[in-house]
Scaffold this active site. Structure first.
Site, mmCIF file in Angstrom:
data_model
loop_
_atom_site.group_PDB
_atom_site.id
_atom_site.type_symbol
_atom_site.label_atom_id
_atom_site.label_comp_id
_atom_site.label_asym_id
_atom_site.label_seq_id
_atom_site.Cartn_x
_atom_site.Cartn_y
_atom_site.Cartn_z
ATOM 1 N N CYS A 8 0.677 -1.093 -0.115
ATOM 2 C CA CYS A 8 -0.144 -0.070 0.163
ATOM 3 C C CYS A 8 0.981 1.208 -0.019
ATOM 4 O O CYS A 8 2.072 1.334 -0.390
ATOM 5 C CB CYS A 8 -0.942 0.029 1.067
ATOM 6 S SG CYS A 8 -0.162 0.174 2.935
ATOM 7 N N ASN A 11 2.448 1.653 4.444
ATOM 8 C CA ASN A 11 2.766 0.407 5.005
ATOM 9 C C ASN A 11 2.349 0.354 6.458
ATOM 10 O O ASN A 11 2.886 -0.449 7.325
ATOM 11 C CB ASN A 11 4.280 -0.180 4.651
ATOM 12 C CG ASN A 11 4.407 -1.787 5.218
ATOM 13 O OD1 ASN A 11 5.581 -2.042 5.603
ATOM 14 N ND2 ASN A 11 3.413 -2.669 4.902
ATOM 15 N N CYS A 13 -1.426 0.545 7.328
ATOM 16 C CA CYS A 13 -2.935 0.566 7.393
ATOM 17 C C CYS A 13 -3.407 -0.829 6.594
ATOM 18 O O CYS A 13 -3.468 -1.878 7.053
ATOM 19 C CB CYS A 13 -3.646 1.584 6.916
ATOM 20 S SG CYS A 13 -3.263 3.048 7.860
ATOM 21 N N ARG A 14 -3.348 -0.670 5.183
ATOM 22 C CA ARG A 14 -3.844 -1.700 4.585
ATOM 23 C C ARG A 14 -2.908 -2.808 4.195
ATOM 24 O O ARG A 14 -3.594 -3.976 4.228
ATOM 25 C CB ARG A 14 -4.392 -0.990 3.136
ATOM 26 C CG ARG A 14 -5.409 -0.220 3.059
ATOM 27 C CD ARG A 14 -5.724 0.592 1.870
ATOM 28 N NE ARG A 14 -4.468 1.401 1.569
ATOM 29 C CZ ARG A 14 -4.321 1.972 0.308
ATOM 30 N NH1 ARG A 14 -5.302 2.006 -0.522
ATOM 31 N NH2 ARG A 14 -3.333 2.651 0.122
ATOM 32 N N SER A 15 -1.974 -2.759 3.906
ATOM 33 C CA SER A 15 -0.931 -3.782 3.627
ATOM 34 C C SER A 15 -0.481 -4.520 4.666
ATOM 35 O O SER A 15 -0.765 -5.695 4.596
ATOM 36 C CB SER A 15 0.172 -3.267 2.775
ATOM 37 O OG SER A 15 1.069 -2.377 3.349
ATOM 38 N N ASP A 129 -8.131 3.347 1.307
ATOM 39 C CA ASP A 129 -7.104 4.000 2.414
ATOM 40 C C ASP A 129 -8.120 4.317 3.656
ATOM 41 O O ASP A 129 -8.503 5.576 3.564
ATOM 42 C CB ASP A 129 -6.361 4.952 1.893
ATOM 43 C CG ASP A 129 -5.266 5.310 2.711
ATOM 44 O OD1 ASP A 129 -5.257 4.769 3.847
ATOM 45 O OD2 ASP A 129 -4.183 5.788 2.336
#
Length: 163
Positions: A8, A11, A13-15, A129
């Site tokens: 993401c 690095n 939140c999402r990933s 995001d």
């Protein structure tokens, strides 16, 4: 060994959520000796930081502990990972550009893609995001990466005859 990298923007939140969920799914299938995963960001905004506290909280609610420390996508990642999974189209473009700059080639078809390709409920191409949102947005991301992870793992099992 199949190596998967989730990517993401920063690095945190999402990933890391995608990595943590996918690691748990892999463990549930008894495939930890066959599939490894990691995560990275296209930018180095948060290098060395733990995942966002809201991401950690949502993951913990589902029994997943996120201990990854943020890192930036590197040129070595293109040699070390079989699959590089982008959280959205912007991340995908950054990954492709960095691949070309690092190796002189764009990644081969089927090796780099957006995670929502594996979401049967997708109404958009990217994992949103949640950084500037509240905890509900992180819960939404958790649900999305869980659906994607289940389908992606099923794909890997079939593609690599792991069952």
């Amino acid at each position: 060994m199949i190596n998967v990298l989730f990517v993401c923007l920063g690095n945190i939140c999402r990933s890391p959520l995608a990595e943590g969920v996918f690691r748990a799914l892999v463990a549930q299938q008894g495939l930890t000796e066959k599939i490894k995963c990691d995560s990275a960001g296209t930018h180095g905004y948060h290098i060395g930081a733990l995942p966002d506290r809201r991401a950690r909280r949502v993951a913990a609610d589902y029994g997943i502990q996120l201990t990854h420390t943020a890192r930036k996508l590197s040129s070595d990642d293109f040699a070390n990972f079989d699959y590089i999974v982008a959280m959205d189209e912007s991340n995908l473009e950054h990954i492709q550009t960095q691949s070309y700059r690092s190796t002189g080639f764009y990644p081969e078809e089927g090796r780099i893609f957006t995670y929502r390709n594996f979401d049967h409920q997708a109404d958009e191409s990217g994992v949103p995001d949640p950084y500037y949102e509240d905890i509900a947005a992180f819960e939404n991301v958790y649900q999305i990466v869980t659906r994607c992870g289940e389908q992606f793992l099923e794909y890997l099992i079939k593609e690599h005859k792991l069952a």
